[in-house]
Design an enzyme around this catalytic site. Structure first.
Site, PDB file in Angstrom:
ATOM      1  N   LYS A 114       0.831  -1.210   0.000  1.00  0.00           N
ATOM      2  CA  LYS A 114       0.000   0.000   0.000  1.00  0.00           C
ATOM      3  C   LYS A 114       0.865   1.259   0.000  1.00  0.00           C
ATOM      4  O   LYS A 114       0.584   2.206  -0.739  1.00  0.00           O
ATOM      5  CB  LYS A 114      -0.936  -0.013   1.227  1.00  0.00           C
ATOM      6  CG  LYS A 114      -2.072  -1.023   1.084  1.00  0.00           C
ATOM      7  CD  LYS A 114      -2.802  -1.293   2.395  1.00  0.00           C
ATOM      8  CE  LYS A 114      -3.826  -2.403   2.225  1.00  0.00           C
ATOM      9  NZ  LYS A 114      -4.458  -2.810   3.475  1.00  0.00           N
TER      10      LYS A 114
ATOM     11  N   GLN B 163      -4.261  -1.264   9.773  1.00  0.00           N
ATOM     12  CA  GLN B 163      -4.191  -2.594   9.168  1.00  0.00           C
ATOM     13  C   GLN B 163      -4.792  -3.629  10.124  1.00  0.00           C
ATOM     14  O   GLN B 163      -4.371  -3.750  11.265  1.00  0.00           O
ATOM     15  CB  GLN B 163      -2.725  -2.940   8.828  1.00  0.00           C
ATOM     16  CG  GLN B 163      -2.561  -4.249   8.082  1.00  0.00           C
ATOM     17  CD  GLN B 163      -3.221  -4.251   6.700  1.00  0.00           C
ATOM     18  OE1 GLN B 163      -3.119  -3.288   5.954  1.00  0.00           O
ATOM     19  NE2 GLN B 163      -3.902  -5.334   6.370  1.00  0.00           N
TER      20      GLN B 163
ATOM     21  N   ASP C 116     -10.946   3.202   4.630  1.00  0.00           N
ATOM     22  CA  ASP C 116     -11.355   1.798   4.517  1.00  0.00           C
ATOM     23  C   ASP C 116     -12.871   1.655   4.581  1.00  0.00           C
ATOM     24  O   ASP C 116     -13.401   0.555   4.398  1.00  0.00           O
ATOM     25  CB  ASP C 116     -10.727   0.970   5.654  1.00  0.00           C
ATOM     26  CG  ASP C 116      -9.536   0.160   5.172  1.00  0.00           C
ATOM     27  OD1 ASP C 116      -9.396  -0.012   3.942  1.00  0.00           O
ATOM     28  OD2 ASP C 116      -8.756  -0.302   6.021  1.00  0.00           O
TER      29      ASP C 116
END
Ligand code: NAP
Length: 296
Positions: free
Chosen positions: A60, A104, A127
């Site tokens: 990422k 994460q 997200d």
């Protein structure tokens, strides 16, 4: 790495599409910088030493670099306490140079993802996992959408898969994948059936699917015989295993070789949904930047 066998259906190449999305985003960032503004910024929070998570995070941040997004890594040891993590999120919420915050997952078991999401600013929720973001998705209001589901929708659009009035079957009902995908498909006027571990006659339900999205987290779970001829098959699953000679093999939730003989469109694993997820993270970060700086 061993790639899966070539199919007879049309392969939905997520890797190529993600590269093209990145090109467009890079041009957008270049224009932003040319007008004298700062670069969009993504903060990535990683707790613990899970190898897969570290690899995803590396991927990422490298992708951010490719399009000119500034990335800020915040790495914590596995024994970090909740207070430290929440303080980090609160600081990032306040930062002017951070447009997106990615924590994460999964977190080490003593930490609560729910508590983290409860403090995360929804305007920076790239997200799309906060309750506010999920509510906005559910209500059909603008907001940041979860990356994998949006990536799936972009793949369908790119391949001109007709969604309206079609029967879409989604296997999996997680907040991260199954639920948002079902919602997005329904908003595009598909008739959606959501399946899960208690669903009966799953094979028969799948055999009626014009669009089948599989996010069960079970390696090669969906058989070729479950696929309706001419269907579109989206395989969200990612499984890392070792081949007979110890080589690394990546496969999905669908028995690809068999399914590809029947499907009209199918995503490969690797190279299907995965790269689109990362591309949509970049896209969400730029959207968050645009909204926060008043461009959009
Ligand atoms: P998850 O939270 O474990 O959810 C799995 C879902 O599948 C659950 O809703 C579960 O049902 C359902 N399920 C499990 N076994 C089933 C069965 N035998 N029949 C029908 N449904 C079944 O997983 P997730 O986070 O949604 O991820 C799913 C997969 O996608 C994983 O392989 C993950 O690694 C992958 N993934 C890929 C990407 C990407 O970028 N490509 C992104 C995220 C995730 P219940 O609710 O009843 O338990």
């Amino acid at each position: 790495m061993v790639l899966q066998e070539q199919s007879v259906g049309q392969v939905m190449d997520g890797k190529a599409l993600a590269a093209s999305v990145r090109e467009t985003l890079k041009e957008k960032v270049t224009k932003i910088v040319e007008t004298g503004k700062r670069r969009p910024g993504l903060a990535v929070v990683l707790v613990g030493d899970d190898k897969a998570s570290a690899l995803y995070v590396k991927n990422k941040t490298q992708s951010c670099k490719k399009v000119g997004i500034e990335s800020f890594m915040h790495t914590f040891p596995a024994d970090t306490d909740m207070e430290t993590l929440l303080n980090c999120i609160k600081t990032l919420n306040q930062s002017d140079v951070v447009d997106g915050i990615l924590v994460q997952l999964p977190l080490p078991s003593h930490l609560s993802a729910e508590e983290v999401l409860a403090v995360l600013d929804p305007n920076k929720d790239v997200d799309g996992l906060t309750t506010e973001s999920m509510g906005r998705l559910f209500a059909g209001k603008t907001g940041l959408r979860p990356c994998t589901p949006v990536g799936v929708m972009v793949l369908l659009e790119e391949h001109k898969v007709d969604v309206e009035g079609k029967h879409a079957v989604v296997i999996g009902r997680s907040n991260l994948v199954g639920k948002p995908i079902a919602m997005l498909l329904q908003q595009k006027n598909a008739t959606v059936t959501m399946c899960h571990s208690r669903t009966k006659d799953l094979d028969k339900i799948c055999q009626n699917a014009d669009i089948l999205v599989v996010a069960a987290g079970k390696r090669e779970f969906v058989k070729g015989s479950w696929i309706k001829p001419g269907a579109t098959v989206i395989d969200v699953g990612i499984h890392h295993t070792q081949g007979p000679d110890g080589e690394s093999v990546i496969s999905g939730d669908v028995q690809y070789a068999d399914a590809a003989k029947v499907a009209r469109h199918i995503t490969p694993v690797p190279g299907g949904v995965g790269p689109m997820t990362v591309a949509m993270l970049l896209s969400n970060t730029i959207t968050a930047f645009e909204r926060r700086t008043g461009i959009k």
